[in-house]
Design a protein around this motif. Structure first.
Motif, PDB file in Angstrom:
ATOM      1  N   GLY A   1       0.818  -1.211   0.000  1.00  0.00           N
ATOM      2  CA  GLY A   1       0.000   0.000   0.000  1.00  0.00           C
ATOM      3  C   GLY A   1       0.847   1.253   0.000  1.00  0.00           C
ATOM      4  N   LEU A   2       1.895   1.268   0.780  1.00  0.00           N
ATOM      5  CA  LEU A   2       2.776   2.435   0.832  1.00  0.00           C
ATOM      6  C   LEU A   2       3.520   2.612  -0.485  1.00  0.00           C
ATOM      7  CD1 LEU A   2       4.234   2.054   4.438  1.00  0.00           C
ATOM      8  CD2 LEU A   2       2.568   3.744   3.639  1.00  0.00           C
ATOM      9  N   THR A   3       3.927   1.523  -1.089  1.00  0.00           N
ATOM     10  CA  THR A   3       4.648   1.581  -2.372  1.00  0.00           C
ATOM     11  C   THR A   3       3.747   2.141  -3.459  1.00  0.00           C
ATOM     12  OG1 THR A   3       5.992  -0.289  -1.694  1.00  0.00           O
ATOM     13  CG2 THR A   3       5.957   0.234  -4.037  1.00  0.00           C
ATOM     14  N   ARG A   4       2.475   1.755  -3.452  1.00  0.00           N
ATOM     15  CA  ARG A   4       1.536   2.232  -4.466  1.00  0.00           C
ATOM     16  C   ARG A   4       1.253   3.721  -4.340  1.00  0.00           C
ATOM     17  NH1 ARG A   4      -2.874  -2.619  -4.282  1.00  0.00           N
ATOM     18  NH2 ARG A   4      -1.576  -4.177  -5.292  1.00  0.00           N
ATOM     19  N   GLN A   5       1.372   4.261  -3.132  1.00  0.00           N
ATOM     20  CA  GLN A   5       1.072   5.689  -2.908  1.00  0.00           C
ATOM     21  C   GLN A   5       2.169   6.597  -3.433  1.00  0.00           C
ATOM     22  OE1 GLN A   5       0.181   6.401   1.198  1.00  0.00           O
ATOM     23  NE2 GLN A   5      -1.744   5.275   1.106  1.00  0.00           N
ATOM     24  N   ARG A   6       3.329   6.069  -3.703  1.00  0.00           N
ATOM     25  CA  ARG A   6       4.460   6.904  -4.152  1.00  0.00           C
ATOM     26  C   ARG A   6       4.284   7.389  -5.545  1.00  0.00           C
ATOM     27  NH1 ARG A   6       9.554   3.638  -1.602  1.00  0.00           N
ATOM     28  NH2 ARG A   6       8.923   3.919   0.504  1.00  0.00           N
TER      29      ARG A   6
END
Length: 86
Positions: free
Chosen positions: A81-86
């Motif tokens: 999820g954090l990777t997708r937000q970048r």
């Protein structure tokens, strides 16, 4: 927080068991089986927000992921999820 053999006892007892669920009268209630609740029974002065990070540092995140598939899946989902937000 406890160190050494006490921490290993807590780890062996509390690590990666899915909380039990009781269903009665159409309602679902999670028993007192969450890892933090089991830690409290073994070490009554345990405080999740202050001792939890110390426990993770002592055990190591890689060991937790290896020993607990549920924690590994959760951490993977958070990372994804954090990777997708970048």
């Amino acid at each position: 927080m406890a160190c050494g053999s006490k921490l290993l006892q807590v780890r062996g007892t509390a690590c990666c068991r899915t909380p039990s669920v009781n269903v009665s009268n159409g309602e679902t209630a999670v028993e007192d089986t969450a890892p933090s609740k089991r830690l409290l029974r073994l070490y009554p002065r345990y405080r999740k927000t202050s001792d939890g990070p110390l426990v993770i540092a002592e055990i190591g995140i890689d060991a937790i992921r290896k020993d607990c598939p549920h924690a590994d899946a959760w951490l993977t989902a958070v990372n994804t999820g954090l990777t997708r937000q970048r």
